[in-house]
Design a protein around this motif. Structure first.
Motif, PDB file in Angstrom:
ATOM      1  N   THR A  99      26.728 -19.878  -9.056  1.00  0.00           N
ATOM      2  CA  THR A  99      27.499 -20.450 -10.120  1.00  0.00           C
ATOM      3  C   THR A  99      27.586 -21.746  -9.888  1.00  0.00           C
ATOM      4  N   TYR A 100      27.598 -22.502 -10.840  1.00  0.00           N
ATOM      5  CA  TYR A 100      28.093 -24.104 -10.811  1.00  0.00           C
ATOM      6  C   TYR A 100      29.420 -24.168 -11.461  1.00  0.00           C
ATOM      7  N   ILE A 101      30.256 -25.055 -10.462  1.00  0.00           N
ATOM      8  CA  ILE A 101      31.704 -25.117 -10.819  1.00  0.00           C
ATOM      9  C   ILE A 101      32.103 -26.524 -10.660  1.00  0.00           C
ATOM     10  N   LEU A 151      29.093 -31.510  -9.818  1.00  0.00           N
ATOM     11  CA  LEU A 151      29.502 -30.036  -9.614  1.00  0.00           C
ATOM     12  C   LEU A 151      29.294 -29.405  -8.142  1.00  0.00           C
ATOM     13  N   VAL A 152      29.700 -28.399  -7.761  1.00  0.00           N
ATOM     14  CA  VAL A 152      29.617 -27.733  -6.817  1.00  0.00           C
ATOM     15  C   VAL A 152      28.672 -26.507  -7.105  1.00  0.00           C
ATOM     16  N   ARG A 153      27.406 -26.235  -6.452  1.00  0.00           N
ATOM     17  CA  ARG A 153      26.750 -25.047  -6.617  1.00  0.00           C
ATOM     18  C   ARG A 153      27.341 -23.787  -5.487  1.00  0.00           C
ATOM     19  N   LEU A 154      27.865 -22.816  -6.055  1.00  0.00           N
ATOM     20  CA  LEU A 154      28.116 -21.680  -4.965  1.00  0.00           C
ATOM     21  C   LEU A 154      26.889 -20.604  -5.235  1.00  0.00           C
ATOM     22  N   THR A 155      26.649 -20.246  -3.899  1.00  0.00           N
ATOM     23  CA  THR A 155      25.682 -19.240  -3.926  1.00  0.00           C
ATOM     24  C   THR A 155      26.507 -18.022  -2.876  1.00  0.00           C
ATOM     25  N   VAL A 156      26.396 -16.813  -3.669  1.00  0.00           N
ATOM     26  CA  VAL A 156      27.006 -15.691  -3.014  1.00  0.00           C
ATOM     27  C   VAL A 156      25.965 -14.680  -2.518  1.00  0.00           C
ATOM     28  N   LEU A 157      25.637 -14.413  -1.265  1.00  0.00           N
ATOM     29  CA  LEU A 157      24.663 -13.420  -0.911  1.00  0.00           C
ATOM     30  C   LEU A 157      25.354 -12.374  -0.261  1.00  0.00           C
ATOM     31  N   HIS A 158      25.162 -11.264  -0.558  1.00  0.00           N
ATOM     32  CA  HIS A 158      25.635  -9.851  -0.175  1.00  0.00           C
ATOM     33  C   HIS A 158      24.684  -8.818   0.276  1.00  0.00           C
ATOM     34  N   ASP A 159      24.437  -8.889   1.643  1.00  0.00           N
ATOM     35  CA  ASP A 159      23.323  -7.950   1.807  1.00  0.00           C
ATOM     36  C   ASP A 159      23.787  -6.966   3.081  1.00  0.00           C
ATOM     37  N   GLY A 160      22.802  -6.273   3.538  1.00  0.00           N
ATOM     38  CA  GLY A 160      22.731  -5.055   4.648  1.00  0.00           C
ATOM     39  C   GLY A 160      23.162  -3.831   4.151  1.00  0.00           C
ATOM     40  N   PHE A 161      22.712  -3.701   2.747  1.00  0.00           N
ATOM     41  CA  PHE A 161      23.000  -2.357   2.134  1.00  0.00           C
ATOM     42  C   PHE A 161      21.815  -1.269   2.508  1.00  0.00           C
ATOM     43  N   VAL A 162      22.164  -0.029   2.331  1.00  0.00           N
ATOM     44  CA  VAL A 162      20.916   0.939   2.402  1.00  0.00           C
ATOM     45  C   VAL A 162      20.518   1.080   1.165  1.00  0.00           C
ATOM     46  N   GLU A 163      19.013   1.681   0.901  1.00  0.00           N
ATOM     47  CA  GLU A 163      18.252   1.722  -0.045  1.00  0.00           C
ATOM     48  C   GLU A 163      18.900   2.995  -0.910  1.00  0.00           C
ATOM     49  N   GLY A 164      19.000   2.828  -2.249  1.00  0.00           N
ATOM     50  CA  GLY A 164      19.706   4.054  -2.941  1.00  0.00           C
ATOM     51  C   GLY A 164      21.163   4.219  -2.594  1.00  0.00           C
ATOM     52  N   GLY A 165      21.962   3.363  -1.897  1.00  0.00           N
ATOM     53  CA  GLY A 165      23.368   3.578  -1.609  1.00  0.00           C
ATOM     54  C   GLY A 165      24.279   2.994  -2.876  1.00  0.00           C
ATOM     55  N   LYS A 166      25.479   3.450  -2.912  1.00  0.00           N
ATOM     56  CA  LYS A 166      26.470   3.394  -4.009  1.00  0.00           C
ATOM     57  C   LYS A 166      26.864   2.013  -3.817  1.00  0.00           C
ATOM     58  N   TYR A 167      27.050   1.468  -2.633  1.00  0.00           N
ATOM     59  CA  TYR A 167      27.919   0.298  -2.388  1.00  0.00           C
ATOM     60  C   TYR A 167      27.055  -0.961  -3.096  1.00  0.00           C
ATOM     61  N   LEU A 168      25.877  -1.209  -3.259  1.00  0.00           N
ATOM     62  CA  LEU A 168      25.165  -2.415  -3.937  1.00  0.00           C
ATOM     63  C   LEU A 168      25.699  -2.258  -5.456  1.00  0.00           C
ATOM     64  N   GLY A 169      25.699  -1.174  -5.904  1.00  0.00           N
ATOM     65  CA  GLY A 169      25.925  -1.194  -7.222  1.00  0.00           C
ATOM     66  C   GLY A 169      27.343  -1.558  -7.642  1.00  0.00           C
ATOM     67  N   ALA A 170      28.391  -1.238  -6.755  1.00  0.00           N
ATOM     68  CA  ALA A 170      29.865  -1.542  -6.720  1.00  0.00           C
ATOM     69  C   ALA A 170      29.807  -2.982  -6.659  1.00  0.00           C
ATOM     70  N   VAL A 171      29.280  -3.442  -5.733  1.00  0.00           N
ATOM     71  CA  VAL A 171      29.462  -5.141  -5.324  1.00  0.00           C
ATOM     72  C   VAL A 171      28.676  -5.800  -6.334  1.00  0.00           C
ATOM     73  N   SER A 172      27.435  -5.481  -6.800  1.00  0.00           N
ATOM     74  CA  SER A 172      26.632  -5.830  -7.939  1.00  0.00           C
ATOM     75  C   SER A 172      27.539  -6.057  -9.227  1.00  0.00           C
ATOM     76  N   ASN A 173      28.571  -5.110  -9.298  1.00  0.00           N
ATOM     77  CA  ASN A 173      29.395  -4.991 -10.653  1.00  0.00           C
ATOM     78  C   ASN A 173      30.548  -5.756 -10.384  1.00  0.00           C
ATOM     79  N   GLY A 174      31.007  -5.972  -9.209  1.00  0.00           N
ATOM     80  CA  GLY A 174      32.425  -6.756  -9.000  1.00  0.00           C
ATOM     81  C   GLY A 174      32.245  -8.305  -8.573  1.00  0.00           C
TER      82      GLY A 174
END
Lengths: 170, 156
Positions: free
Chosen positions: B10-12, B101-124
């Motif tokens: 996102t650009y802020i 502006l400032v460019r902010l990049t958020v990377l969230h990784d370390g998930f398991v394939e097919g887990g629920k957590y990635l969905g929650a994070v992608s949503n939040g």
């Protein structure tokens, strides 16, 4: 063209303090888009099957397409084909779907860039670089009344990947 | 096949220092992170915690801290049973000046394939980062109810 065969390969969601009607207008009108989309003008015939053009500041048609789903102010699907020689012949059409929903006092806008085949991350890097800049600018414009100037250039890795498969880029 | 990860850019209209402050001050995060507060001294190796109504919902450790450019911490969820068994994940914030502006990049990784957590994070994250951008640019809170996050894992 069967649009159900197109799968989202890039999705970007953003929440905007606005109304669905204003978000729809900002996405589909030249007057708005020039402000947040580096001077590019969105020219859409507002009906199913209507034409969809994104005109560059020099007046050329940068993107040409057609309206495939038209449900204002909730859902819009257009084809989004960049007019570079052989691009559509080699990569197929690109579809862009916007979904607009209310979420509390905000509007959730979800952009899905859809393709009918797998594409490499290098090729997809164009959209993945561009959409955050375009939609960050749209949000700022609707919330603060002014759009920041976010200067974008096509990523080098995308241009290299396109060149490698024989697509001429500017 | 790419690794399961979530990336958001996102650009802020702000400065790197203000953005760093907004990511690391609980008075700020309460306003844009669904009421959650961050707790840490932000030194590499120190503990990190995310609290909601005084309860620790997520915790980890500071992995990288280079103000106002790069911040990374590990992230382990505790609140929802459906997510508790997922592995420890990692969040990386990259802050870059971009014109005015400032460019902010958020990377969230370390998930398991097919887990629920990635969905929650992608949503939040899109909701949290949209609210952060609004707060910094117009000084007002963007009220997105948790219930509006109706995609992915339903974290009420």
């Amino acid at each position: 063209m069967n649009i159900d065969q197109f799968k989202p390969l890039t999705v970007y969601t953003i929440y905007i303090a606005s109304t669905p009607e204003k978000v729809w207008e900002a996405l589909t009108s030249a007057e708005f888009s020039r402000k947040y989309f580096s001077g590019f003008a969105v020219e859409m015939e507002p009906k199913l099957g209507g034409s969809f053009i994104v005109r560059a500041p020099d007046g050329s048609e940068h993107i040409s397409g057609e309206v495939f789903e038209y449900d204002p102010p909730r859902k819009l699907t257009v084809s989004w084909n960049i007019n570079w020689p052989d691009l559509v012949a080699k990569l197929g059409s690109t579809l862009v779907t916007y979904e607009i929903e209310t979420a509390g006092e905000a509007v959730r806008l979800t952009m899905s860039e859809r393709h009918d085949r797998e594409l490499s991350d290098d090729i997809l890097s164009g959209g993945r670089t561009g959409w955050p800049a375009i939609l960050s600018g749209l949000k700022s414009l609707l919330e603060t009344g002014k759009a920041p100037q976010i200067k974008m250039a096509p990523p080098v890795k995308m241009l290299d990947a396109l060149k490698a498969i024989g697509i001429k880029t500017p | 096949m790419s690794k399961p990860q979530f990336v958001y850019v996102t650009y802020i209209e702000t400065t790197p220092d203000k953005l760093w402050g907004a990511l690391t001050s609980s008075a700020f995060t309460r306003q844009y992170w669904f009421g959650a507060e961050v707790r840490s001294d932000w030194k590499v190796g120190s503990p990190f915690a995310l609290l909601l109504d005084g309860e620790v919902t997520d915790s980890g450790e500071i992995l990288e801290s280079d103000p106002p450019r790069r911040l990374s911490y590990s992230f382990k969820h505790h609140k929802f049973e459906e997510l508790r068994n997922e592995p420890i994940s990692r969040v990386v914030f990259t802050i870059e000046p971009f014109g005015s502006l400032v460019r902010l990049t958020v990377l969230h990784d370390g998930f398991v394939e097919g887990g629920k957590y990635l969905g929650a994070v992608s949503n939040g994250w899109p909701a949290i980062l949209s609210a952060l951008k609004s707060l910094l640019e117009r000084g007002k809170i963007l009220d997105i109810p948790r219930a509006a996050l109706n995609k992915g894992f339903d974290a009420k």
